[in-house]
Design an enzyme around this catalytic site. Structure first.
Site, PDB file in Angstrom:
ATOM      1  N   PHE A 181       0.828  -1.197   0.000  1.00  0.00           N
ATOM      2  CA  PHE A 181       0.000   0.000   0.000  1.00  0.00           C
ATOM      3  C   PHE A 181       0.865   1.250   0.000  1.00  0.00           C
ATOM      4  CE2 PHE A 181       0.556   1.009   4.520  1.00  0.00           C
ATOM      5  CZ  PHE A 181       0.906  -0.217   5.059  1.00  0.00           C
TER       6      PHE A 181
ATOM      7  N   ALA B 214       9.685  -1.814   0.413  1.00  0.00           N
ATOM      8  CA  ALA B 214       8.305  -1.776  -0.099  1.00  0.00           C
ATOM      9  C   ALA B 214       7.363  -1.725   1.110  1.00  0.00           C
ATOM     10  CB  ALA B 214       8.031  -3.041  -0.909  1.00  0.00           C
ATOM     11  N   LYS B 215       6.171  -1.199   0.893  1.00  0.00           N
ATOM     12  CA  LYS B 215       5.203  -1.130   2.016  1.00  0.00           C
ATOM     13  C   LYS B 215       4.296  -2.360   1.930  1.00  0.00           C
ATOM     14  CE  LYS B 215       3.113   2.772   3.219  1.00  0.00           C
ATOM     15  NZ  LYS B 215       3.445   3.050   4.620  1.00  0.00           N
ATOM     16  N   ILE B 216       4.862  -3.509   2.272  1.00  0.00           N
ATOM     17  CA  ILE B 216       4.148  -4.768   2.087  1.00  0.00           C
ATOM     18  C   ILE B 216       3.223  -5.033   3.279  1.00  0.00           C
ATOM     19  CG2 ILE B 216       4.444  -7.269   1.867  1.00  0.00           C
ATOM     20  CD1 ILE B 216       7.010  -6.624   0.266  1.00  0.00           C
TER      21      ILE B 216
END
Ligand code: PMP
Length: 310
Positions: free
Chosen positions: A38, A160-162
């Site tokens: 996100f 990453a915004k996992i």
């Protein structure tokens, strides 16, 4: 942060729908395995409520799409298409407050195994929430060093915004709040400082702004980059490097920064007072400039704002 958006519309399955209809299966892989990522973007309402200033939207979209590269999957929308979805949804929802945007890419299929090969293309959604301060910005935050370790880039890529990785943030935040702190600082597996649970960290020592390097298992924050640029223009030296835990205890100043946190200063770390226990001079310059920038009060940085008439 509100769990229920009072904004009526979201973008879901290729069109604008009522947020109540933006639903996915309990069996989907994003629900079962956290297979999604996100973004978090802020839109600041203008003083006359005639428009929203979205802060560094292009940079957020670029980072959002980089997560697809890291996971080796695609999102069906291009940068420009995602930008248009943001602008259109802003008009549909016509916010009257500062707004938080959440673009979301996720594995919506229901195959049983956690295998990205079955998901060459992730679905895309966008929703909006009203959002004021996520952490206090007018008073100092009392924070702790967490006993949890930040998830490493080679485990679940921290760049990453996992979605699934935020269980790690949640554990650190739970521990911090149970112990009476507002936020946690996480170390990496080697015991060096990384960041807060959803925000980057700066300290000041002897007039130098210091922050863990982008190779320190951190999310490469867009607010962090903003701080670099403000500091450069204010002739404040910046050092990106490994930071030891005990440097936190001897820092003259410390603050968090992030889309949610904005610029939130720290008064105590592990019960030790930071500097004089008030917002220090460098923190004040960064904080005041930051809020002028996002509120559109600084001509120098106007290019970072996408103005949407509502
Ligand atoms: N680190 C983490 C883990 C985050 O979730 C965030 C919030 N996106 C940040 C740092 C700050 O990044 P940004 O300034 O781009 O919001």
């Amino acid at each position: 942060m509100s769990a229920h958006s009072p904004f009526k519309y979201s973008f879901f399955k290729d069109r604008v729908v009522d947020i109540e209809d933006a639903k996915i299966s309990i069996m989907s892989k994003v629900v079962q395995y956290g297979m999604g990522w996100f973004g978090g973007v802020r839109g600041y309402i203008s003083d006359d409520s005639s428009h929203v200033n979205i802060f560094r939207l292009d940079d957020h979209i670029e980072r959002f799409l980089n997560s697809a590269k890291i996971l080796g999957v695609n999102v069906k929308y291009t940068h420009d298409e995602i930008k248009k979805i943001f602008l259109d949804l802003t008009k549909e929802n016509s916010p009257s407050t500062d707004t938080y945007y959440r673009p979301f890419a996720y594995a919506d299929n229901t195959d049983i195994s956690p295998n990205l090969l079955q998901n060459p293309e992730f679905a895309f959604a966008l929703y909006m929430l009203p959002l004021g301060d996520y952490l206090p910005t007018d008073q100092g935050n009392k924070v702790c060093v967490s006993s949890w370790r930040r998830v490493s880039d080679n485990a679940i890529p921290s760049r990453a915004k996992i979605s699934g990785a935020y269980v790690n943030s949640a554990l650190a935040k739970q521990e911090a709040q149970k112990n009476g702190f507002s936020e946690a600082i996480e170390l990496d597996e080697a015991g060096q400082v990384t960041e807060g649970t959803a925000m980057n960290l700066f300290i000041v020592r002897n007039g130098v702004l210091i922050t863990p390097a982008s190779s320190s298992d951190i999310l490469e924050g867009i607010t962090r980059r903003t701080v670099f640029e403000i500091a450069k223009n204010e002739n404040i030296p910046v050092s990106e490097r490994a930071v030891d835990r005990t440097e936190l205890y001897v820092a003259d100043e410390a603050f968090f920064c992030g889309t949610g946190a904005q610029v939130a200063w720290i008064s105590h770390i592990d019960h030790r007072r930071v500097g004089s226990g008030t917002a220090g001079p460098i923190t004040k310059i960064i904080k005041e400039t930051f809020f002028d920038v996002v509120r559109g009060k600084s001509d120098k940085y106007k290019h970072w704002l996408t103005k949407v008439k509502i």
